[in-house]
Design a protein around this motif. Structure first.
Motif, mmCIF file in Angstrom:
data_model
loop_
_atom_site.group_PDB
_atom_site.id
_atom_site.type_symbol
_atom_site.label_atom_id
_atom_site.label_comp_id
_atom_site.label_asym_id
_atom_site.label_seq_id
_atom_site.Cartn_x
_atom_site.Cartn_y
_atom_site.Cartn_z
ATOM 1 N N PRO A 1 -64.904 36.016 -46.560
ATOM 2 C CA PRO A 1 -64.921 35.828 -48.017
ATOM 3 C C PRO A 1 -66.011 36.677 -48.654
ATOM 4 N N GLY A 2 -65.697 37.319 -49.739
ATOM 5 C CA GLY A 2 -66.664 38.172 -50.410
ATOM 6 C C GLY A 2 -66.858 39.460 -49.634
ATOM 7 N N THR A 3 -67.840 40.227 -50.008
ATOM 8 C CA THR A 3 -68.100 41.494 -49.335
ATOM 9 C C THR A 3 -69.123 41.323 -48.224
ATOM 10 N N ARG A 4 -68.964 42.076 -47.148
ATOM 11 C CA ARG A 4 -69.937 42.057 -46.064
ATOM 12 C C ARG A 4 -71.074 43.018 -46.335
ATOM 13 N N PHE A 5 -70.811 43.976 -47.242
ATOM 14 C CA PHE A 5 -71.799 45.015 -47.434
ATOM 15 C C PHE A 5 -73.103 44.449 -47.975
ATOM 16 N N ALA A 6 -74.209 44.917 -47.423
ATOM 17 C CA ALA A 6 -75.525 44.430 -47.813
ATOM 18 C C ALA A 6 -75.900 44.981 -49.181
ATOM 19 N N PRO A 7 -76.901 44.362 -49.829
ATOM 20 C CA PRO A 7 -77.425 44.928 -51.065
ATOM 21 C C PRO A 7 -78.144 46.233 -50.739
ATOM 22 N N SER A 8 -78.757 46.839 -51.726
ATOM 23 C CA SER A 8 -79.466 48.088 -51.474
ATOM 24 C C SER A 8 -80.540 47.864 -50.417
ATOM 25 N N GLY A 9 -80.868 48.950 -49.717
ATOM 26 C CA GLY A 9 -81.879 48.843 -48.677
ATOM 27 C C GLY A 9 -83.205 48.334 -49.217
ATOM 28 N N ARG A 10 -83.552 48.725 -50.440
ATOM 29 C CA ARG A 10 -84.818 48.291 -51.034
ATOM 30 C C ARG A 10 -84.827 46.783 -51.265
ATOM 31 N N VAL A 11 -83.747 46.261 -51.846
ATOM 32 C CA VAL A 11 -83.664 44.822 -52.119
ATOM 33 C C VAL A 11 -83.718 44.022 -50.817
ATOM 34 N N HIS A 12 -82.969 44.487 -49.815
ATOM 35 C CA HIS A 12 -82.949 43.801 -48.526
ATOM 36 C C HIS A 12 -84.348 43.783 -47.913
ATOM 37 N N ARG A 13 -85.007 44.925 -47.925
ATOM 38 C CA ARG A 13 -86.334 45.018 -47.307
ATOM 39 C C ARG A 13 -87.349 44.136 -48.040
ATOM 40 N N GLU A 14 -87.300 44.142 -49.375
ATOM 41 C CA GLU A 14 -88.241 43.335 -50.143
ATOM 42 C C GLU A 14 -88.075 41.847 -49.830
ATOM 43 N N LEU A 15 -86.837 41.417 -49.655
ATOM 44 C CA LEU A 15 -86.598 40.012 -49.332
ATOM 45 C C LEU A 15 -87.125 39.675 -47.936
ATOM 46 N N VAL A 16 -86.889 40.570 -46.988
ATOM 47 C CA VAL A 16 -87.392 40.353 -45.630
ATOM 48 C C VAL A 16 -88.921 40.344 -45.632
ATOM 49 N N GLU A 17 -89.537 41.238 -46.398
ATOM 50 C CA GLU A 17 -90.997 41.259 -46.491
ATOM 51 C C GLU A 17 -91.524 39.945 -47.054
ATOM 52 N N ALA A 18 -90.867 39.426 -48.097
ATOM 53 C CA ALA A 18 -91.286 38.162 -48.692
ATOM 54 C C ALA A 18 -91.147 37.021 -47.696
ATOM 55 N N PHE A 19 -90.057 37.053 -46.924
ATOM 56 C CA PHE A 19 -89.833 36.031 -45.905
ATOM 57 C C PHE A 19 -90.935 36.072 -44.857
ATOM 58 N N VAL A 20 -91.248 37.251 -44.372
ATOM 59 C CA VAL A 20 -92.250 37.397 -43.313
ATOM 60 C C VAL A 20 -93.621 36.954 -43.804
ATOM 61 N N GLU A 21 -93.994 37.392 -45.001
ATOM 62 C CA GLU A 21 -95.307 37.025 -45.533
ATOM 63 C C GLU A 21 -95.414 35.517 -45.748
ATOM 64 N N ALA A 22 -94.335 34.903 -46.257
ATOM 65 C CA ALA A 22 -94.347 33.466 -46.490
ATOM 66 C C ALA A 22 -94.431 32.698 -45.177
ATOM 67 N N ALA A 23 -93.680 33.165 -44.183
ATOM 68 C CA ALA A 23 -93.701 32.499 -42.883
ATOM 69 C C ALA A 23 -95.070 32.638 -42.230
ATOM 70 N N ARG A 24 -95.675 33.812 -42.358
ATOM 71 C CA ARG A 24 -96.990 34.056 -41.748
ATOM 72 C C ARG A 24 -98.071 33.209 -42.422
ATOM 73 N N ALA A 25 -97.957 33.055 -43.746
ATOM 74 C CA ALA A 25 -98.973 32.317 -44.494
ATOM 75 C C ALA A 25 -98.704 30.818 -44.540
ATOM 76 N N GLY A 26 -97.538 30.412 -44.070
ATOM 77 C CA GLY A 26 -97.186 29.009 -44.143
ATOM 78 C C GLY A 26 -96.890 28.561 -45.561
ATOM 79 N N ASP A 27 -96.418 29.503 -46.392
ATOM 80 C CA ASP A 27 -96.107 29.233 -47.798
ATOM 81 C C ASP A 27 -94.691 28.668 -47.887
ATOM 82 N N LEU A 28 -94.557 27.369 -47.849
ATOM 83 C CA LEU A 28 -93.242 26.738 -47.805
ATOM 84 C C LEU A 28 -92.415 27.006 -49.055
#
Length: 300
Positions: free
Chosen positions: A168-195
């Motif tokens: 359902p929907g498209t499999r194609f990812a968003p732009s590389g920049r948007v994807h990377r920024e989200l992953v960076e936010a995830f990693v920083e939050a996980a590292r800092a314990g920012d729930l």
């Protein structure tokens, strides 16, 4: 008396096709180690041919590699049915061109974890038709020649394969920049314990997969839902020492996470992003499936 071509010349001609052949074999098998072995087998077969026996080298090698992959897939299906927990493809770093140029969304999708997992739904022949058509733009006549099938049959196999991997929907990812920024936010939050921030990066129905292959601890079933995934991540974080290093790298065409301890890779996470949120995370912790990527990092 049968003679073989000059070894040096054979090797030089073959090297011009190695990268493309590896990309084909990896998409067919989902295993970088097996793809390497398959490409080497193709070289040995070429070395055994008589001078002038191969008229169109690229087409000949593609046919050999495809059929070697079909043989491997026949036995792999049985092994994967007995696999301990979820089976995931081997992760590969793609920023170095290992799987060929990935300048478009369609090309990145052709090596994505999401698609490689979906390709497991196909029969070996369906997978071959789909990969040759979608990733390498083969015409149906060319595919028929590779697989020794009728052109009409190949068209039918492609339609069937495309329907079976459709989601359902498209499999194609968003732009590389948007994807990377989200992953960076995830990693920083996980590292800092920012729930709070961590929860914002995850979709409400996020699913977290793990492949330990029975070699290391990993959930035998997918973890579903934001609350359960956050709880899992907090538990994982508490078990790591201070020497754990997290690096964001291009994994299978998109920003992913590489985790190292004492310099050794012990986990790789590939993320599927949709609507500005992480909807699926697939984690490879099976050491047998991290060797190829670890060697890529060492060479980089």
């Amino acid at each position: 008396m049968t003679t073989s071509p000059e070894p040096g010349r054979t090797a030089e001609e073959f090297e011009n096709h190695r990268s493309r052949l590896f990309g084909l074999a990896y998409r067919m098998l989902g295993s970088a180690e097996e793809a390497q072995d398959t490409v080497q087998d193709a070289y040995l077969r070429l070395s055994a041919t008589e001078p002038g026996a191969v008229e169109h080298l690229g087409a000949w090698l593609a046919k050999v590699v495809t059929n070697l992959c079909l043989n491997r897939l026949a036995s792999a299906r049985v092994r994967r049915e007995r696999y301990a927990g979820p089976w995931l493809p081997e992760p590969v770093l793609t920023s170095d061109g290992t799987l060929g140029p990935l300048e478009s969304a369609e090309r990145r999708d052709s090596v994505s974890y999401a698609l490689l997992v979906l390709l497991e739904r196909l029969t070996p022949t369906e997978r071959a038709v789909y990969v040759l058509r979608e990733a390498f733009a083969y015409g149906y006549r060319e595919i028929a020649g590779v697989l020794d099938l009728g052109e009409a049959n190949c068209r039918q196999l492609h339609r069937r394969a495309a329907a079976r991997v459709a989601t359902p929907g498209t499999r194609f990812a968003p732009s590389g920049r948007v994807h990377r920024e989200l992953v960076e936010a995830f990693v920083e939050a996980a590292r800092a314990g920012d729930l709070t921030t961590l929860e914002k990066t995850l979709a409400a129905d996020v699913t977290w997969w793990g492949d330990g292959g029975g070699k290391v601890s990993a959930a035998r079933r997918p973890i579903e839902g934001r609350e359960k995934v956050v709880r899992l991540l907090l538990g994982i974080g508490k078990g790591f020492g201070a020497d754990v290093e997290y690096t964001i790298a291009e994994v299978n065409g998109a920003a992913g996470l590489v985790a190292r301890s004492g310099g050794a890779v012990f986990a790789v996470v590939a993320f599927e992003v949709r609507g500005g949120e992480i909807v699926t995370a697939r984690t490879m912790v099976n050491p047998d499936k991290l060797g190829f990527l670890a060697r890529q990092l060492a060479c980089g």
